[in-house]
Write a protein that holds these residues in place. Sequence first.
Motif, PDB file in Angstrom:
ATOM      1  N   LEU A  39      33.067  41.820  30.179  1.00 37.05           N
ATOM      2  CA  LEU A  39      34.117  42.754  30.592  1.00 37.05           C
ATOM      3  C   LEU A  39      33.905  43.034  32.075  1.00 37.05           C
ATOM      4  CD1 LEU A  39      36.425  44.746  29.759  1.00 37.05           C
ATOM      5  CD2 LEU A  39      34.615  46.463  29.522  1.00 37.05           C
ATOM      6  N   TYR A  40      34.924  42.789  32.881  1.00 32.79           N
ATOM      7  CA  TYR A  40      34.806  42.875  34.338  1.00 32.79           C
ATOM      8  C   TYR A  40      35.700  43.956  34.910  1.00 32.79           C
ATOM      9  CZ  TYR A  40      32.585  38.319  33.890  1.00 32.79           C
ATOM     10  OH  TYR A  40      31.745  37.292  33.548  1.00 32.79           O
ATOM     11  N   THR A  41      35.212  44.603  35.955  1.00 26.71           N
ATOM     12  CA  THR A  41      36.031  45.503  36.763  1.00 26.71           C
ATOM     13  C   THR A  41      36.564  44.677  37.932  1.00 26.71           C
ATOM     14  OG1 THR A  41      34.052  46.202  37.952  1.00 26.71           O
ATOM     15  CG2 THR A  41      34.764  47.592  36.106  1.00 26.71           C
ATOM     16  N   PRO A  42      37.537  45.199  38.691  1.00 32.21           N
ATOM     17  CA  PRO A  42      38.133  44.398  39.768  1.00 32.21           C
ATOM     18  C   PRO A  42      37.087  43.813  40.716  1.00 32.21           C
ATOM     19  CG  PRO A  42      39.418  46.384  39.425  1.00 32.21           C
ATOM     20  CD  PRO A  42      38.186  46.510  38.570  1.00 32.21           C
ATOM     21  N   CYS A  43      37.224  42.509  40.974  1.00 34.31           N
ATOM     22  CA  CYS A  43      36.335  41.817  41.902  1.00 34.31           C
ATOM     23  C   CYS A  43      37.066  40.603  42.466  1.00 34.31           C
ATOM     24  CB  CYS A  43      35.032  41.421  41.221  1.00 34.31           C
ATOM     25  SG  CYS A  43      35.225  40.262  39.858  1.00 34.31           S
ATOM     26  N   ASN A  44      36.603  40.116  43.596  1.00 38.48           N
ATOM     27  CA  ASN A  44      37.289  39.022  44.288  1.00 38.48           C
ATOM     28  C   ASN A  44      36.999  37.650  43.715  1.00 38.48           C
ATOM     29  OD1 ASN A  44      38.561  40.708  46.107  1.00 38.48           O
ATOM     30  ND2 ASN A  44      36.831  40.687  47.522  1.00 38.48           N
ATOM     31  N   ASP A  45      35.837  37.459  43.130  1.00 35.94           N
ATOM     32  CA  ASP A  45      35.422  36.127  42.709  1.00 35.94           C
ATOM     33  C   ASP A  45      35.285  36.024  41.195  1.00 35.94           C
ATOM     34  OD1 ASP A  45      35.049  33.691  43.794  1.00 35.94           O
ATOM     35  OD2 ASP A  45      32.972  33.983  44.383  1.00 35.94           O
ATOM     36  N   PHE A  46      36.235  36.616  40.477  1.00 34.66           N
ATOM     37  CA  PHE A  46      36.231  36.624  39.022  1.00 34.66           C
ATOM     38  C   PHE A  46      36.371  35.202  38.512  1.00 34.66           C
ATOM     39  CE2 PHE A  46      38.866  36.490  35.167  1.00 34.66           C
ATOM     40  CZ  PHE A  46      38.107  37.236  34.300  1.00 34.66           C
ATOM     41  N   PRO A  47      35.713  34.806  37.428  1.00 33.43           N
ATOM     42  CA  PRO A  47      34.633  35.498  36.761  1.00 33.43           C
ATOM     43  C   PRO A  47      33.254  35.032  37.225  1.00 33.43           C
ATOM     44  CG  PRO A  47      35.399  33.755  35.335  1.00 33.43           C
ATOM     45  CD  PRO A  47      36.224  33.691  36.617  1.00 33.43           C
ATOM     46  N   THR A  48      33.184  33.899  37.926  1.00 29.62           N
ATOM     47  CA  THR A  48      31.869  33.316  38.221  1.00 29.62           C
ATOM     48  C   THR A  48      31.071  34.066  39.274  1.00 29.62           C
ATOM     49  OG1 THR A  48      32.907  31.780  39.779  1.00 29.62           O
ATOM     50  CG2 THR A  48      32.557  30.985  37.526  1.00 29.62           C
ATOM     51  N   LYS A 111      44.783  25.838  34.989  1.00 27.59           N
ATOM     52  CA  LYS A 111      45.322  24.492  35.143  1.00 27.59           C
ATOM     53  C   LYS A 111      44.410  23.664  36.041  1.00 27.59           C
ATOM     54  CE  LYS A 111      50.125  25.585  34.191  1.00 27.59           C
ATOM     55  NZ  LYS A 111      50.192  26.815  33.652  1.00 27.59           N
ATOM     56  N   VAL A 112      44.273  24.059  37.285  1.00 21.54           N
ATOM     57  CA  VAL A 112      43.441  23.301  38.218  1.00 21.54           C
ATOM     58  C   VAL A 112      42.139  24.031  38.516  1.00 21.54           C
ATOM     59  CG1 VAL A 112      43.353  22.297  40.528  1.00 21.54           C
ATOM     60  CG2 VAL A 112      45.489  22.271  39.245  1.00 21.54           C
ATOM     61  N   SER A 113      42.231  25.349  38.599  1.00 23.70           N
ATOM     62  CA  SER A 113      41.026  26.139  38.896  1.00 23.70           C
ATOM     63  C   SER A 113      40.988  27.345  37.969  1.00 23.70           C
ATOM     64  CB  SER A 113      41.035  26.591  40.358  1.00 23.70           C
ATOM     65  OG  SER A 113      42.129  27.455  40.588  1.00 23.70           O
ATOM     66  N   GLY A 114      39.886  28.090  38.050  1.00 23.28           N
ATOM     67  CA  GLY A 114      39.734  29.272  37.218  1.00 23.28           C
ATOM     68  C   GLY A 114      40.708  30.369  37.607  1.00 23.28           C
ATOM     69  N   PRO A 115      40.811  31.393  36.791  1.00 21.11           N
ATOM     70  CA  PRO A 115      41.755  32.481  37.054  1.00 21.11           C
ATOM     71  C   PRO A 115      41.235  33.448  38.108  1.00 21.11           C
ATOM     72  CG  PRO A 115      40.485  32.988  35.114  1.00 21.11           C
ATOM     73  CD  PRO A 115      40.072  31.603  35.550  1.00 21.11           C
ATOM     74  N   SER A 116      42.148  34.243  38.633  1.00 19.00           N
ATOM     75  CA  SER A 116      41.767  35.376  39.478  1.00 19.00           C
ATOM     76  C   SER A 116      41.708  36.617  38.588  1.00 19.00           C
ATOM     77  CB  SER A 116      42.797  35.592  40.590  1.00 19.00           C
ATOM     78  OG  SER A 116      44.010  36.093  40.043  1.00 19.00           O
ATOM     79  N   PHE A 117      41.144  37.681  39.112  1.00 20.54           N
ATOM     80  CA  PHE A 117      41.097  38.926  38.349  1.00 20.54           C
ATOM     81  C   PHE A 117      42.519  39.358  37.976  1.00 20.54           C
ATOM     82  CE2 PHE A 117      41.145  43.458  37.716  1.00 20.54           C
ATOM     83  CZ  PHE A 117      40.079  43.648  36.869  1.00 20.54           C
ATOM     84  N   ASN A 118      43.456  39.240  38.924  1.00 20.12           N
ATOM     85  CA  ASN A 118      44.831  39.683  38.668  1.00 20.12           C
ATOM     86  C   ASN A 118      45.496  38.881  37.554  1.00 20.12           C
ATOM     87  OD1 ASN A 118      44.857  41.810  40.461  1.00 20.12           O
ATOM     88  ND2 ASN A 118      45.507  40.536  42.169  1.00 20.12           N
ATOM     89  N   ASP A 119      45.126  37.606  37.398  1.00 20.55           N
ATOM     90  CA  ASP A 119      45.682  36.799  36.311  1.00 20.55           C
ATOM     91  C   ASP A 119      45.311  37.372  34.945  1.00 20.55           C
ATOM     92  OD1 ASP A 119      46.809  34.859  38.031  1.00 20.55           O
ATOM     93  OD2 ASP A 119      44.933  33.713  38.070  1.00 20.55           O
ATOM     94  N   CYS A 120      44.160  38.017  34.871  1.00 24.66           N
ATOM     95  CA  CYS A 120      43.614  38.485  33.595  1.00 24.66           C
ATOM     96  C   CYS A 120      43.576  40.004  33.484  1.00 24.66           C
ATOM     97  CB  CYS A 120      42.201  37.920  33.411  1.00 24.66           C
ATOM     98  SG  CYS A 120      42.155  36.120  33.487  1.00 24.66           S
ATOM     99  N   ARG A 121      44.145  40.699  34.440  1.00 21.10           N
ATOM    100  CA  ARG A 121      44.094  42.169  34.505  1.00 21.10           C
ATOM    101  C   ARG A 121      44.721  42.813  33.268  1.00 21.10           C
ATOM    102  NH1 ARG A 121      43.865  45.643  38.991  1.00 21.10           N
ATOM    103  NH2 ARG A 121      44.107  43.793  40.288  1.00 21.10           N
ATOM    104  N   VAL A 122      43.991  43.779  32.708  1.00 20.04           N
ATOM    105  CA  VAL A 122      44.447  44.572  31.573  1.00 20.04           C
ATOM    106  C   VAL A 122      44.244  46.030  31.948  1.00 20.04           C
ATOM    107  CG1 VAL A 122      43.979  45.185  29.174  1.00 20.04           C
ATOM    108  CG2 VAL A 122      43.804  42.808  29.894  1.00 20.04           C
ATOM    109  N   SER A 123      45.294  46.836  31.854  1.00 16.63           N
ATOM    110  CA  SER A 123      45.181  48.267  32.156  1.00 16.63           C
ATOM    111  C   SER A 123      44.911  49.031  30.874  1.00 16.63           C
ATOM    112  CB  SER A 123      46.458  48.786  32.810  1.00 16.63           C
ATOM    113  OG  SER A 123      46.605  48.229  34.092  1.00 16.63           O
ATOM    114  N   VAL A 124      43.836  49.802  30.889  1.00 14.40           N
ATOM    115  CA  VAL A 124      43.453  50.607  29.728  1.00 14.40           C
ATOM    116  C   VAL A 124      43.727  52.065  30.055  1.00 14.40           C
ATOM    117  CG1 VAL A 124      41.581  51.253  28.174  1.00 14.40           C
ATOM    118  CG2 VAL A 124      41.656  48.939  29.129  1.00 14.40           C
TER     119      VAL A 124
END
Length: 136
Positions: A39-48, A111-124
């Motif tokens: 479970l990640y909080t906002p970061c620039n290099d999500f997820p690796t 598709k070509v590269s991993g996702p960004s945080f914004n691609d996977c963002r969920v607001s709780v």
Amino acid sequence: MLVFLTWLSWFLNPAPAESVLTVEIQNIKQPTGQLRIGLYTPCNDFPTGCQPASSQIVNVKANTVRVTFQVNPGDYAVALFHDVNGNGELDKKLFGIPKEPYGFSNNFRPKVSGPSFNDCRVSVQAAGKTISIKLI
């Protein structure tokens, strides 16, 4: 006086109430090994390039697994993989393509590269949230 001011600032700015994020993992083809969930909080290099704010390792015994995280209201992202052979790593094929099932919140499909945080963002919100992730 200092104690009163500290108390007053706490009273006027209470800590956010804890909430629950429930993650239901679906499409588990082999009920063996473990799910490794971050479970990640906002970061620039999500997820690796980010450390998860919280993580869980869950033994897989069914085709669907449900886990919960106690969180403060806010934005999060989930990355997970099914460690089928239990070696503690996401096994990869040639060119770094995952060999074991994996998934992201919002069911983002790279598709070509991993996702960004914004691609996977969920607001709780304070009321909590339930999301579903289908393994790829």
